[in-house]
Design an enzyme around this catalytic site. Structure first.
Site, PDB file in Angstrom:
ATOM      1  N   CYS A  90       1.564   2.010  -0.051  1.00  0.00           N
ATOM      2  CA  CYS A  90       1.383   2.784  -1.291  1.00  0.00           C
ATOM      3  C   CYS A  90       2.322   2.248  -2.357  1.00  0.00           C
ATOM      4  CB  CYS A  90       1.770   4.253  -1.091  1.00  0.00           C
ATOM      5  SG  CYS A  90       0.710   5.158   0.008  1.00  0.00           S
ATOM      6  N   ASP A  91       1.926   2.393  -3.591  1.00  0.00           N
ATOM      7  CA  ASP A  91       2.821   2.063  -4.692  1.00  0.00           C
ATOM      8  C   ASP A  91       2.460   2.924  -5.895  1.00  0.00           C
ATOM      9  OD1 ASP A  91       4.971  -0.057  -5.448  1.00  0.00           O
ATOM     10  OD2 ASP A  91       3.678   0.139  -7.198  1.00  0.00           O
ATOM     11  N   SER A  92       3.474   3.328  -6.664  1.00  0.00           N
ATOM     12  CA  SER A  92       3.228   4.203  -7.816  1.00  0.00           C
ATOM     13  C   SER A  92       3.863   3.646  -9.085  1.00  0.00           C
ATOM     14  CB  SER A  92       3.827   5.599  -7.563  1.00  0.00           C
ATOM     15  OG  SER A  92       3.261   6.185  -6.430  1.00  0.00           O
ATOM     16  N   GLY A 127      -1.407   3.569  -5.910  1.00  0.00           N
ATOM     17  CA  GLY A 127      -2.332   2.714  -5.161  1.00  0.00           C
ATOM     18  C   GLY A 127      -2.160   2.960  -3.674  1.00  0.00           C
TER      19      GLY A 127
END
Ligand SMILES: CC(C)(COP(=O)(O)OP(=O)(O)OC[C@H]1O[C@@H](n2cnc3c(N)ncnc32)[C@H](O)[C@@H]1OP(=O)(O)O)[C@@H](O)C(=O)NCCC(=O)NCCS
Length: 413
Positions: A90-92, A127
């Site tokens: 995950c990435d924000s 994501g």
């Protein structure tokens, strides 16, 4: 049987999964984010828009752990990793005025950001990338969840105070919604978990595309408990007494919990009303399930099993300072009158004192004589009687407070 491997060090993502009843294995591998974005931009012929950038980074994080699964095939406790892994990266990023904002570089950057953000709105993109590593599987899927965030109009003093807490420096977009930053977000449009860093509904959707259901990931689900190498099997809390097994409550206990909480006599002096539906039980278990009763600041529910049957539960909340705990006990009507509650509560209090706690407290409706007898049997003192102090199920009721100090505990702890 499926186990989620979370390729992220974010405590907020881990706690989001745990709150939803999913106990992942965590494995993080370093990713050069600038290099990933530069390579993606080169391929696309332009810098990626924020929604695509988080997806590229989520994918890179998931892929970065894959080689390590072969080289280091065990977790931090030395237990062999299961061969049924689905890896989640995950990435924000926060998008403001078309610009992608990750973690601020330093306090000055965080202050400048907040001066731009206050009273305005941004879009938090997270994501998600799943790689199916189960035996024989090869699929991977990904998508971005985007939620509009409306920020309060903070004063300069509030901005400075907030940045001084250090929290904005550790998070994408320089704010949290589930932490100190909560009061500074006035509204959201979209899934709030996206802002925390992991959209549960999107995760469900992506898992579905790999033919994995969310219930199959719940710690303790029939799929998840079969085998000693699952996350729940490895890390779940277990306490044994001569007749009982006391362990972290999980989704598999929801049906029996709903059944005994629906007994009018069991619900009579408790915070819920009978009938207590299966949906309520599932939601409750997802919220309170915990691995260890010494989890300061949160209620943890422990299932009590006799001869393999789930017959009751213990609730415990250790204060945030880790010094005192509040406990509660509930048993199915058919399991009462056998000394199970005494045996279970005795073991729990003993465990809490062994863990170094100073005082254990229990509240008791004054009319609940079975509860008062139980608390006195384990050695708790009635130290307060609050007259007409609780408005409970339509009437004012008297309440006793029972407590025991570590120094008073008769056991050798
Ligand atoms: C409170 C509650 C857990 C007490 O359960 P309980 O079955 O009375 O308590 P125990 O399991 O310790 O059993 C003790 C009884 O079993 C009897 N007993 C039988 N075999 C026994 C044994 N081997 N050891 C000890 N007691 C035994 C005891 O004599 C005692 O009976 P008594 O109270 O009539 O004297 C139960 O009433 C309950 O779940 N109520 C609904 C939920 C609730 O209100 N909880 C309290 C809020 S914290």
């Amino acid at each position: 049987m499926t186990t989620l491997l979370l390729a992220s060090a974010s405590p907020a993502r881990l706690s989001t999964l745990r709150s939803a009843g999913i106990e992942p294995v965590v494995r993080v591998s370093g990713v050069d984010e600038d290099a990933v974005l530069a390579a993606a931009a080169e391929q696309a012929g332009a810098a990626l828009p924020p929604a695509d950038a988080v997806l590229a980074l989520a994918r890179a994080k998931a892929h970065a752990v894959l080689p390590t699964l072969e080289h280091v095939p065990h977790d931090d406790h030395g237990t062999e990793l299961p061969d049924d892994l689905v890896v989640l990266g995950c990435d924000s990023l926060l998008e403001l005025d078309g610009e992608a904002l990750g973690k601020p570089a330093d306090p000055a950057d965080a202050i400048a950001r907040w001066r731009r953000m206050r009273g305005r709105s941004g879009v938090l993109h997270t994501g998600h990338w799943l790689v199916d590593e189960r035996d024989g599987a090869t699929g991977e899927v990904g998508a971005t969840a985007s939620t509009v965030v409306h920020f309060a109009d903070l004063s300069d003093a509030e901005i400075e105070a907030y940045v001084a807490t250090g929290e904005p420096l550790a998070v994408a977009g320089a704010f949290t919604i589930d932490g100190i930053g909560g009061p500074f977000v006035t509204g959201l449009e979209g899934d709030h978990h996206t802002v925390v860093g992991l959209s549960l509904p999107l995760l469900r959707d992506l898992l579905g595309r790999l033919d994995v259901t969310v219930p199959s990931l719940w710690a303790g689900s029939p799929g998840a408990t079969a085998g000693a190498t699952t996350a729940a099997g490895r890390t779940g809390f277990v306490l044994r007494t001569p007749r009982l097994v006391i362990r972290s409550m999980t989704a598999e206990h929801a049906r029996t919990l709903a059944a005994y909480r629906s007994e009018p006599e069991v619900a009579r002096y408790q915070s819920w009303d009978a009938p207590f539906t299966l949906a309520q039980a599932r939601a409750f278990v997802a919220e309170v399930a915990g691995r260890d009763p010494v989890s300061p600041g949160r209620w943890v529910q422990l299932a009590v099993e006799a001869d393999g049957e789930h017959v009751g539960d213990l609730a415990v909340r250790v204060d945030p300072d880790g010094e005192q705990a509040r406990v509660g006990v509930t048993f199915a009507g058919a399991a009462q009158g056998r000394g199970y509650a005494t045996e279970a509560l005795d073991a729990l209090v003993d465990h809490l004192f062994s863990a170094g706690l100073h005082r254990v407290v229990a509240d008791c409706d004054a009319r609940n004589t079975a509860s008062a007898r139980l608390l006195e049997r384990v050695g708790m003192r009635r130290e307060a009687e609050h007259r007409s102090a609780a408005f409970w199920k339509g009437e004012w009721t008297d309440e006793y407070v029972y407590a025991v100090l570590r120094d008073e505990w008769r056991h050798d702890t």
